[in-house]
Enzyme design. Sequence first.
Site, PDB file in Angstrom:
ATOM      1  N   HIS A   1      -7.870  -2.939   4.845  1.00  0.00           N
ATOM      2  CA  HIS A   1      -7.280  -1.761   4.734  1.00  0.00           C
ATOM      3  C   HIS A   1      -7.941  -0.836   3.592  1.00  0.00           C
ATOM      4  CE1 HIS A   1      -4.771   1.161   2.432  1.00  0.00           C
ATOM      5  NE2 HIS A   1      -3.917   1.392   3.609  1.00  0.00           N
ATOM      6  N   ASN A   2      -8.082  -1.321   2.354  1.00  0.00           N
ATOM      7  CA  ASN A   2      -8.661  -0.883   1.347  1.00  0.00           C
ATOM      8  C   ASN A   2     -10.083  -0.471   1.658  1.00  0.00           C
ATOM      9  OD1 ASN A   2      -6.443  -1.101   0.192  1.00  0.00           O
ATOM     10  ND2 ASN A   2      -7.043  -1.920  -1.728  1.00  0.00           N
TER      11      ASN A   2
ATOM     12  N   GLU B   1     -10.229   2.402   3.591  1.00  0.00           N
ATOM     13  CA  GLU B   1      -9.950   3.605   2.769  1.00  0.00           C
ATOM     14  C   GLU B   1     -11.075   4.176   1.976  1.00  0.00           C
ATOM     15  OE1 GLU B   1      -7.541   3.542  -1.468  1.00  0.00           O
ATOM     16  OE2 GLU B   1      -6.375   2.861   0.232  1.00  0.00           O
TER      17      GLU B   1
ATOM     18  N   SER C   1       1.002  -1.189   0.068  1.00  0.00           N
ATOM     19  CA  SER C   1       0.057   0.091   0.090  1.00  0.00           C
ATOM     20  C   SER C   1       0.853   1.262   0.023  1.00  0.00           C
ATOM     21  CB  SER C   1      -1.014  -0.011   1.150  1.00  0.00           C
ATOM     22  OG  SER C   1      -1.902   1.185   1.217  1.00  0.00           O
TER      23      SER C   1
ATOM     24  N   LYS D   1      -4.806  -6.227   3.719  1.00  0.00           N
ATOM     25  CA  LYS D   1      -4.778  -5.296   2.727  1.00  0.00           C
ATOM     26  C   LYS D   1      -6.120  -4.983   2.350  1.00  0.00           C
ATOM     27  CE  LYS D   1      -3.113  -2.397  -0.183  1.00  0.00           C
ATOM     28  NZ  LYS D   1      -3.690  -2.453  -1.465  1.00  0.00           N
TER      29      LYS D   1
END
Length: 512
Positions: free
Chosen positions: A218-219, A222, A143, A215
């Site tokens: 995480h996105n 986000e 990232s 991840k």
Amino acid sequence: MNNQNQLYDIGVIGLGVMGKNLALNIVDNQYRVAAFDLDEHKVKDTVRQEELERKQYLKQHRQPRLVGCNNLSEVLSSLEKPRILLLSVPAGGPVDGVCQALIEAGIERDDIVIDTGNSLWTDTVEREQRYSKDFLFFSCAVSGGEVGARFGPSLMPSGSLTAWNRIEPIWQAIAAKVDASTGLPIERFEPGNPVKEGEPCTTYIGPAGSGHYVKMVHNGIEYADMQLICEAYHLLSQGLGLSASEVADVFAKWNQGSLNSYLMEISADVLKQADPLTGAPLVEMILDKAGQKGTGLWTAVSSLQIGCPAPTIAEAVYARAVSTQKSQRQQLSQLLAGPADNSDAELDKQAFIDQLENALYCAKVSCYAQGFQLMAMQAKEQGWQLDFAEIAKIWRAGCIIRATFLQSITQAYQQDSGLENLLMADVFAKALSDKQGNWRIAVSHAVMSGVPAPCISSALAYYDSYRSEVLPASLLQGQRDYFGAHTFERTDKPAGEKYHLNWSSDRKLHKV
């Protein structure tokens, strides 16, 4: 073409934006790279860039640190054994295509192939098993975008511990760094002068697939974080009548406090930018249709599949979907009535700005609570031992959601590694309890002024749901038992005991 007398430390396959910048990051940290791409122009461009930077910034280094290769066989012959190969290719078929080509080119069983793309985590699990007889398949989610790849990304590796032990020194060298005491990024954007001090933003996540899952979440966070900021902008511009430049000033001020983050910083910058063609604020000239690449969708789908409430993340995905319905929105804007014109002439603008700041902070906490709870539930399902303090630590720099706020999350999990929900941490429970009144005012203002705020309001609903000891699910379960004999538990009986009422005849209660 490689000088066969010199062997290189790592191969980089795929020299698009991310692959090229990761390769340059690696050579800056004193490792030698053999690079390949099907597009020979990308290979030449990467070699040229390395040569330019070496001559401009590292005059004492005369020997190339990166060599371009013509094919995969040449990459393999250029590397020290056992070999390490980093793949930076699109997720899906291209990953398997390169893996098959490497098998044909003579890769060996103890060589490591690292997928650094945005692969679906279940694909990663399957690939580690599929290629186990041919080589060590490893994965590492990355990232930070182009700049992060070049000068320090957040890295989320998972898979074989044998593979991790071999690549760990490289990963720690190229990762973003933070000041351990403050949690703030240590940044330097100078080719040939990488940041070496501070804590590296990488840690071994766990077994195959866990890094890509982390991840993915995480996105998802986000997506929600970006949408929350956009809703604040909408409330300040449409709801309060501030210009783009004025909103930028508000965001810049917020960025000095508890809302300090990369996304807040760049949002202020975007809002300040004038359109080169018209001179108007650029944000007003950009068509309001948002794209997406799928990781936010995967997060929302995963939350539904595992039964983890993540409404704010899901609403962020829906918000992007609604934005693409531009023609329908244009038509319905002429057909559907909104609230009566209420200019809020008596509204104290500064007071509302302060209330919205609190609302945004609370919604952000709620959103992160959803993401960490989702990771915890999936970890339990898969038998992963995820260290959430470490995960929060590696998100403090290098990645898109990097923020001062993550230092508090790190400390919360360090104090209680078994924390079931971030809302239970004293620091967040107190902050949200203190600020929730202003959160409600902001949501109420959004509703009464007709400004959609799906993420801010869903985050509040999540907060209210978890602070409610009793929910109306009792009626819902009664409905299910009525039409489908789905049974229910009782408040005055032991947990797990099931009952059914014979609704259609004598209405007697039966223990199932």
